[in-house]
Write an enzyme that holds these catalytic residues in place. Structure first.
Site: not given
Length: 324
Positions: A237, A266, A285
């Site tokens: 994360r 993000e 991601h």
């Protein structure tokens, strides 16, 4: 009458049909305040909630008095207010096992692409810079037989260790909340404190969830303890890392390179200094982002919601004690 559930993420047709066999399914685009207001009656009656990438907090729960279970199409659940869910005895289901191997593949890809400068040199070729036999300014560094430090030896850490140990003959160091006997027996992995791992590893792979304890666990102090030749990988994360400290460490040459699948914010801002660094591989991601795995995650999430609303919480439940 079938229980009512809200779906806020598109599903493949066959999985949607499976969900509809058990529930009255209401599809919404997102969980924004506007969407909730426009569909207030539906939210008020819903007993189940399924989707991903949206915040599920106390304010939303206040609009859903009949909610009994939520199911996220992900392993991570830091966007859920677990305390609020638990206080209401609402089950939270997730998909921890489906994506293990795929995320480990992504981690290994980041290790290889940063060490061998794959993205950087590929772009140079496309830019027409390959005009003669290459020299040292094109060279990368070896991966095989280098020391891999894994911070977080869970399922994904184990899958990464398997690839590194058997595929690349890499010695494995790890740091976790407890010793992992299987990792030590299968991969000859060595448990060590975080400082020792940082000082000894050629690659430091961070695979931790975001919690109050892990927020900004990696900062200037930690990067300062790493080898100047070390490569940092994060596929856990983003907020576990102080991104400004990472940028500073790269700019100062305190570490050699970074491979990043997650970021503090993000999508990553186009103005981020990380995007102008040739020694940074930044991907959006993509940890579990293959067609096969994303389908498997969605299927698992559907089954999880069915199980939860039928009172079956033997697996994949974050807060199973609320069912007692």
């Amino acid at each position: 009458m079938k229980p009512s559930v809200i779906l806020y993420k598109a599903l493949p047709d066959d999985l949607l049909q499976r969900l509809q066999e058990h529930f009255t399914v209401h599809q919404v685009a997102n969980l924004s305040p506007q969407t909730i207001e426009q569909n207030a009656a539906i939210f008020a009656e819903a007993e189940g909630l399924l989707g991903s990438n949206e915040n599920v907090d106390a304010a939303l729960l206040g609009k859903m008095p009949k909610l009994r279970a939520t199911s996220t199409i992900s392993v991570g659940y830091d966007n859920f207010d677990v305390d609020a869910l638990t206080a209401r005895k609402i089950l939270l289901m997730h998909t921890p096992t489906v994506l293990t191997e795929t995320v480990a593949d992504t981690l290994m890809a980041l290790v290889l692409s940063t060490a061998r400068r794959v993205v950087e040199v590929a772009e140079r070729v496309k830019a027409g810079e390959w005009t003669a036999s290459i020299g040292p300014d094109w060279y990368g560094t070896d991966v095989h037989h280098k020391t891999l430090g894994i911070v977080g030896m869970g399922r994904i850490g184990m899958a990464l260790a398997q690839r590194a140990h058997f595929g690349f003959n890499m010695p494995i160091l790890y740091n976790a909340r407890r010793h992992h006997k299987e990792a030590e027996e299968r991969f000859n992995a060595r448990y060590c404190d975080l400082d020792s791992l940082l000082q000894e590893s050629d690659f430091v792979c961070l695979i931790l969830p975001l919690t109050d304890e892990t927020y900004h666990l990696f900062g200037a102090e930690q990067f300062g303890k790493m080898k100047s030749s070390a490569i940092f990988i994060n596929a856990g994360r983003g907020p576990v890392v102080d991104e400004n400290a990472l940028i500073a460490a790269l700019q100062k040459g305190e570490i050699h390179a970074a491979g990043l699948d997650v970021f503090e914010q993000e999508p990553l801002s186009v103005d981020s200094p990380l995007l102008s660094m040739a020694n940074v591989v930044a991907v959006p991601h993509i940890g579990s982002a293959t067609h096969e795995t994303r389908y498997g995650m969605a299927a698992c999430a559907v089954d999880n919601l069915i199980d939860a609303l039928q009172g079956k919480v033997e697996k994949n439940c974050v807060n199973p004690h609320v069912a007692d």
